[in-house]
Structure formats: C-alpha cells, structure tokens
Design an enzyme around this catalytic site. Structure first.
Site, PDB file in Angstrom:
ATOM      1  N   LYS A  76      -3.472 -10.230  -0.184  1.00 38.29           N
ATOM      2  CA  LYS A  76      -1.934  -9.880  -0.676  1.00 38.29           C
ATOM      3  C   LYS A  76      -1.931  -8.308  -0.038  1.00 38.29           C
ATOM      4  O   LYS A  76      -1.117  -8.194  -0.136  1.00 38.29           O
ATOM      5  CB  LYS A  76      -1.342  -9.415  -2.482  1.00 38.29           C
ATOM      6  CG  LYS A  76      -2.398  -9.142  -3.398  1.00 38.29           C
ATOM      7  CD  LYS A  76      -2.091  -7.603  -3.637  1.00 38.29           C
ATOM      8  CE  LYS A  76      -3.449  -5.963  -3.569  1.00 38.29           C
ATOM      9  NZ  LYS A  76      -2.753  -4.508  -3.627  1.00 38.29           N
ATOM     10  N   TYR A 124      -5.405  13.303  -2.458  1.00 37.39           N
ATOM     11  CA  TYR A 124      -5.685  11.172  -2.708  1.00 37.39           C
ATOM     12  C   TYR A 124      -4.143  11.215  -3.992  1.00 37.39           C
ATOM     13  O   TYR A 124      -3.928  10.336  -4.207  1.00 37.39           O
ATOM     14  CB  TYR A 124      -6.593  11.275  -2.420  1.00 37.39           C
ATOM     15  CG  TYR A 124      -6.871  11.164  -1.041  1.00 37.39           C
ATOM     16  CD1 TYR A 124      -7.132  10.011  -0.558  1.00 37.39           C
ATOM     17  CD2 TYR A 124      -9.259  11.483  -0.998  1.00 37.39           C
ATOM     18  CE1 TYR A 124      -7.243   9.645   0.770  1.00 37.39           C
ATOM     19  CE2 TYR A 124      -9.188  11.256   0.404  1.00 37.39           C
ATOM     20  CZ  TYR A 124      -8.321  10.792   0.605  1.00 37.39           C
ATOM     21  OH  TYR A 124      -9.227  10.245   2.699  1.00 37.39           O
TER      22      TYR A 124
END
Ligand SMILES: NC(=O)C1=CN([C@@H]2O[C@H](COP(=O)(O)OP(=O)(O)OC[C@H]3O[C@@H](n4cnc5c(N)ncnc54)[C@H](O)[C@@H]3O)[C@@H](O)[C@H]2O)C=CC1
Ligand SMILES: O=C(CO)COP(=O)(O)O
Length: 341
Positions: free
Chosen positions: A191, A52
């Site tokens: 968003k 990650y």
C-alpha cells in the site's frame, strides 16, 4: 497472559516509539533499542523523542537502550520496528540470540534483490524463533495521541498472536488476529506505493472521484499481485489490506503520501525524500515491485505508471493518458464474467 520479562522494541523511530509507549501504558517494562546513544540519552533525560514524535511524553516504563545484545538477552517478546533496509544487517550479528524468541515485525517493506518480506528475513536469520507480523491502519502519531486504532497480528503461531494481543490491547488500541502472515504483511508493504500516487493526486488538485478510483484500483492491483504470489485475497478486505490502504492514501500524516505530495508540487524524488527526513518505504518497494510484477507477468498499471514517472523519464501527463486510454477492463478480477450474455 502477562509477560514476565521486559518486552523489546527495536527501532528509535516514530513507530517504535509509539508501540513502546502503548506497551508501557499496559504496565509492561519496555527496552526500546536504538542505535544512536545521543538519542537514547535525550529520551532518558527529556522523556520525548523530538525528531520522530515531537510533543509525545514517553512513559517511565520505556527505557531507551543501545546495547542490542543485552536487550535481546533480557526479553522473550521482541517487536522489530526498523526500516526494511536495516533489519537484516542489524539482526544478523545476533542470530544466535534469537533462538526461541517471539519476533514480531512492524516493518512494512520488501528487501531489494531477494524480494523477501521482513518476517521471511527473520525466519531466515533465526529459523528457531517464533515469527509474527503486526500490520494495519496505524499512523504512529495517531496511536501516540490515543486515536482509537485497530491492527492485525498475524502468525501461524496462535499462542504468539494471543501474547501480542494481551500485550498491546488497551483502552484505545485493539488487536485482531490472523493466521495469514504472508497476506497481512504483503498488504502493509504494497500500500505504500499507492500512497505516493494518492499524495501526488492531491497536490495536483484532483478530486474525490479520482481519489476513490485510485484507492479502489490500487486494491484491485494489490490483490491481483498477492494472489499471484499465493496470498489469500480475502485478507485484503481486512484492516491490513483495505484498512491500511485507505489511511495511507488519505492522510497527510503518512510519509509516503507526503513524498507523493512533494512530487506533485514539482520536487524531484531526491528532494522529496530529503525534505521528509524519515522512512518512506514505498520508494524502494516501487522499484522491487515493478520488477517482480514484470517477471511474474502481473498487470499493475499504477505501479508501472509511477515507476515510469520516477525512474523512466515519463511525464505525469503521458502516464495519465496511457492509464485512462488503456483497454477496457472488468471491475472486480475475482468475479466471473460469465454473467454477461
Ligand atoms: N510511522 C508509522 O506511522 C508506521 C511505520 N511503520 C513501519 O515501521 C518501520 C519503521 O518506521 P518508522 O519508525 O516510522 O521510521 P522513522 O523514519 O520514524 O525512524 C526510523 C528509525 O530507524 C533508525 N534506523 C535507520 N537505520 C538504522 C540502522 N541501520 N540501524 C538501526 N536503526 C536504524 C533511525 O535512526 C530511526 O530511529 C517502517 O517499515 C514503516 O513502514 C508501520 C506502521 C506505522
Ligand atoms: O503504515 C503506515 C500507516 O499504517 C504509515 O505509513 P507511512 O510510512 O506512509 O507514514
């Protein structure tokens, strides 16, 4: 105000790791809980989270752990960086341990079926906990690489805001406070949908005029929805509204943008999500948001258009045609049109 006990970060993904490192940089002992023992062991040994946040050195103050019960018992302040699809199921079994804790959600999503934001789920699971959210233009990798960054901590609990500010403020990270938890959290969740559209537009070679139109009309749409839900529209002018919208709609580092870009290149939604291999919250948010907007009668043409492409078999050309030929509207919703003669 220095935290006397270790701080917990729940989640072994890119954002959890970036925030854990920030806290450790400020001298805190951090217990970063993750469900995968192999990942925890790899981080312990190699001081890196290769899946990650490849290439980022994880500081000695961060201890990767897999015992959630022990982690919650050891900490008062707890940041939750789990995908929205996992937050409830991870925490419900530990509900009793959450009493009196300061729980700060970093998760930008909406629960399917209930339409709850993450802090609302936390509140439901742990009514005796103190709840806040952290949201803003905060790409994990940029934070980890020390790009100058600002965010918002939002809670009705002023002391919680101050403790989070004290814990996270640093040489490259600045934390603003807000009392509008609902607005801040809603901005972060909404968003993501528009970032998918923006990524798609870039892949299709659309220009800067188009990008600017998209971002601005996205803000109009988000704010209209938020006001319908009882949020303060002014919050959308801040970091957690327009700030996060700009970064996520502009950056190829955003995973939602990457999903949109892959769709624009002709991949199916499944292919785009599989290729990403990380969380793109906007896909689920799109589904629940489209249904909610319809239920409450809020006009959200961009949300409806993306939904039509991804889930209703419409082509991009059809949707663009509909959007561009829609009936003429006024620019800003909240300005009275009485100025026209
Ligand atoms: N990455 C970023 O730049 C930012 C992410 N966020 C938000 O943070 C949240 C988490 O995202 P990331 O850390 O980026 O995700 P990620 O895709 O990097 O990692 C997700 C992590 O969650 C873990 N996970 C998945 N299901 C789980 C379960 N059932 N139980 C326990 N762990 C589970 C995975 O193993 C992985 O460690 C999302 O809501 C995202 O919108 C917010 C701001 C910035
Ligand atoms: O929320 C983010 C930046 O503020 C991260 O966005 P993505 O989840 O699209 O990567």
């Amino acid at each position: 105000m220095t935290e006397q006990r270790p701080i917990a970060v729940l989640g072994g993904g890119s954002f959890g790791t970036a925030v854990a490192n920030l806290l450790a940089e400020n001298g805190h002992q951090v217990l970063q809980w993750m469900r995968d023992p192999e990942q925890a062991e790899a981080i312990r040994v190699n001081r890196e989270n290769p899946r990650y946040l490849k290439g980022i050195k994880i500081l000695p103050g961060v201890t990767p752990v897999t015992d959630l019960q022990a982690t919650l018992d050891a900490c008062d302040l707890c940041f939750v960086a789990l995908p929205s699809s996992a937050l409830r199921s991870v925490l419900v079994p530990h509900a009793e341990r959450l009493t009196g804790k300061l729980l700060v959600s970093l998760t930008k999503g909406i629960e399917a079926h209930t339409f709850k934001l993450m802090s609302e789920i936390l509140e439901e699971i742990a009514p005796q906990a103190r709840i806040g959210v952290l949201s803003g233009p905060n790409l994990a990798r940029e934070i980890a690489e020390h790009a100058l960054t600002a965010t918002v901590v939002a809670s009705e609990d002023e002391e919680l805001c101050q403790r989070v500010q004290a814990a996270l403020h640093g040489r490259t990270f600045r934390v603003y406070a807000s009392a509008d938890r609902f607005g801040v959290e809603l901005g972060g969740a909404l968003k993501n949908v528009y970032a998918i559209i923006a990524g798609m537009a870039v892949a299709l070679g659309m220009g800067e005029n188009t990008k600017s139109m998209l971002i601005t009309r996205a803000l109009a749409e988000m704010t209209r929805f938020a006001v319908n839900q009882g949020a303060n529209p002014m919050t959308f002018l801040g970091l957690a509204g327009v700030g996060d919208l700009i970064v996520t709609c502009s950056s190829p580092k955003s995973r939602n943008y990457q999903v949109g870009f892959a769709l624009g290149q002709g991949l199916s939604l499944d292919e785009a999500v599989t290729r990403l291999g990380e969380v793109a919250e906007g896909v689920n948010t799109l589904k629940v948001l489209k249904a909610k907007a319809q239920e409450v009668g809020v006009y959200m043409p961009l949300v409806a258009g993306l939904h039509a492409i991804l889930f209703e078999g419409r082509t991009l050309e059809q949707v663009i045609g509909l959007l561009m030929r829609g009936e003429p509207k006024t620019d800003v919703d909240f300005i009275s049109t009485s100025g026209f003669n």
